[in-house]
Scaffold this motif. Sequence first.
Motif, PDB file in Angstrom:
ATOM      1  N   ALA A   5       6.428  37.272 -14.807  1.00 17.83           N
ATOM      2  CA  ALA A   5       5.320  36.518 -14.205  1.00 17.83           C
ATOM      3  C   ALA A   5       5.462  36.456 -12.684  1.00 17.83           C
ATOM      4  O   ALA A   5       4.472  36.590 -11.954  1.00 17.83           O
ATOM      5  CB  ALA A   5       5.265  35.109 -14.789  1.00 17.83           C
ATOM      6  N   LEU A   6       6.683  36.252 -12.212  1.00 15.21           N
ATOM      7  CA  LEU A   6       6.923  36.195 -10.765  1.00 15.21           C
ATOM      8  C   LEU A   6       6.610  37.526 -10.092  1.00 15.21           C
ATOM      9  O   LEU A   6       5.999  37.567  -9.020  1.00 15.21           O
ATOM     10  CB  LEU A   6       8.376  35.801 -10.482  1.00 15.21           C
ATOM     11  N   LEU A   7       7.010  38.617 -10.728  1.00 14.27           N
ATOM     12  CA  LEU A   7       6.746  39.945 -10.169  1.00 14.27           C
ATOM     13  C   LEU A   7       5.255  40.289 -10.219  1.00 14.27           C
ATOM     14  O   LEU A   7       4.724  40.896  -9.283  1.00 14.27           O
ATOM     15  CB  LEU A   7       7.581  41.005 -10.877  1.00 14.27           C
ATOM     16  N   ALA A  48       3.011  41.009  -7.006  1.00 13.41           N
ATOM     17  CA  ALA A  48       2.214  42.237  -6.943  1.00 13.41           C
ATOM     18  C   ALA A  48       0.755  41.927  -6.626  1.00 13.41           C
ATOM     19  O   ALA A  48       0.128  42.609  -5.804  1.00 13.41           O
ATOM     20  CB  ALA A  48       2.323  43.003  -8.253  1.00 13.41           C
ATOM     21  N   LEU A  49       0.201  40.897  -7.256  1.00 16.67           N
ATOM     22  CA  LEU A  49      -1.193  40.522  -6.994  1.00 16.67           C
ATOM     23  C   LEU A  49      -1.393  40.046  -5.561  1.00 16.67           C
ATOM     24  O   LEU A  49      -2.369  40.429  -4.900  1.00 16.67           O
ATOM     25  CB  LEU A  49      -1.641  39.433  -7.985  1.00 16.67           C
ATOM     26  N   VAL A  50      -0.483  39.216  -5.086  1.00 19.13           N
ATOM     27  CA  VAL A  50      -0.575  38.752  -3.696  1.00 19.13           C
ATOM     28  C   VAL A  50      -0.463  39.945  -2.748  1.00 19.13           C
ATOM     29  O   VAL A  50      -1.244  40.074  -1.797  1.00 19.13           O
ATOM     30  CB  VAL A  50       0.503  37.701  -3.378  1.00 19.13           C
ATOM     31  N   ALA A  55      10.735  37.283  -1.975  1.00 19.76           N
ATOM     32  CA  ALA A  55      11.965  36.505  -1.793  1.00 19.76           C
ATOM     33  C   ALA A  55      12.037  35.402  -2.844  1.00 19.76           C
ATOM     34  O   ALA A  55      13.087  35.175  -3.461  1.00 19.76           O
ATOM     35  CB  ALA A  55      12.023  35.912  -0.385  1.00 19.76           C
ATOM     36  N   ALA A  56      10.921  34.726  -3.074  1.00 19.29           N
ATOM     37  CA  ALA A  56      10.881  33.683  -4.101  1.00 19.29           C
ATOM     38  C   ALA A  56      11.134  34.266  -5.484  1.00 19.29           C
ATOM     39  O   ALA A  56      11.881  33.695  -6.284  1.00 19.29           O
ATOM     40  CB  ALA A  56       9.526  32.972  -4.069  1.00 19.29           C
ATOM     41  N   ALA A  57      10.534  35.420  -5.775  1.00 20.38           N
ATOM     42  CA  ALA A  57      10.737  36.064  -7.082  1.00 20.38           C
ATOM     43  C   ALA A  57      12.198  36.442  -7.287  1.00 20.38           C
ATOM     44  O   ALA A  57      12.756  36.260  -8.372  1.00 20.38           O
ATOM     45  CB  ALA A  57       9.841  37.296  -7.204  1.00 20.38           C
ATOM     46  N   ALA A  58      12.836  36.959  -6.239  1.00 19.48           N
ATOM     47  CA  ALA A  58      14.240  37.370  -6.348  1.00 19.48           C
ATOM     48  C   ALA A  58      15.137  36.179  -6.657  1.00 19.48           C
ATOM     49  O   ALA A  58      16.054  36.268  -7.478  1.00 19.48           O
ATOM     50  CB  ALA A  58      14.686  38.060  -5.052  1.00 19.48           C
ATOM     51  N   VAL A  59      14.883  35.056  -6.004  1.00 21.19           N
ATOM     52  CA  VAL A  59      15.712  33.862  -6.222  1.00 21.19           C
ATOM     53  C   VAL A  59      15.413  33.241  -7.582  1.00 21.19           C
ATOM     54  O   VAL A  59      16.322  32.971  -8.376  1.00 21.19           O
ATOM     55  CB  VAL A  59      15.488  32.843  -5.083  1.00 21.19           C
ATOM     56  N   LEU A  60      14.139  33.007  -7.861  1.00 17.46           N
ATOM     57  CA  LEU A  60      13.785  32.323  -9.102  1.00 17.46           C
ATOM     58  C   LEU A  60      14.141  33.131 -10.341  1.00 17.46           C
ATOM     59  O   LEU A  60      14.458  32.562 -11.377  1.00 17.46           O
ATOM     60  CB  LEU A  60      12.296  31.987  -9.109  1.00 17.46           C
ATOM     61  N   SER A  61      14.101  34.455 -10.244  1.00 12.24           N
ATOM     62  CA  SER A  61      14.421  35.277 -11.417  1.00 12.24           C
ATOM     63  C   SER A  61      15.876  35.139 -11.836  1.00 12.24           C
ATOM     64  O   SER A  61      16.215  35.374 -12.990  1.00 12.24           O
ATOM     65  CB  SER A  61      14.079  36.740 -11.154  1.00 12.24           C
TER      66      SER A  61
END
Length: 192
Positions: free
Chosen positions: A135-137, A141-143, A120-126
């Motif tokens: 980097a967000l993705l 993926a790592l988490v 959700a954070a990646a979708a918004v910040l991207s």
Amino acid sequence: GGAVNLDLQILELINLQWTHPWADQFFLFITSVHKFWWVRYLVVPGLFFGALWKFKGRALIVFGALAVSIGVSDWVNHNVIKEAFARPRPFVSHSQIQNKLSYQPGGQSFPSSHAVNCMAAAAVLSVFAPAWTVALLVYAALVGYSRPYLGVHYPSDVVAGWILGWLWGELCIILIRRYQPAWIPNKKRTRA
């Protein structure tokens, strides 16, 4: 069924075979990074002030969108979806799966809240910072990978979490575009 068996087989590979002591420490760090004092009191404020500097007045919109998308998705995931599916964590259902955390997490397994929140954070910040998308993705993926690695989620919990998190983030952006389009950066840049 076949899908359930495949889910468990992939989990066994990740949790029992594709392991190494350095990876144990790395994924413990990745999965718990938000709990470290220096992240809470140094990194988060640094990111906040860095965002204020980069985005100026729009920073509050970015943080508001993040708070809404993560807050709502986390609450719905934890209190509605997880309770509806009531899937026990893999180390509870399968004695061979190793819980590599230093504690026994409670709650249900499906879907992974870590995966939901990160995506959700990646979708918004991207949307607000497209240069950070890769980097967000990678971080999401790592988490996500850390959860079956540590034995606290099935791979399908993570995949479902990524999908739900992306949808929550996109929904937040769609609502902002619908009701406050000026808040979203314009992708088309004109030359002066």
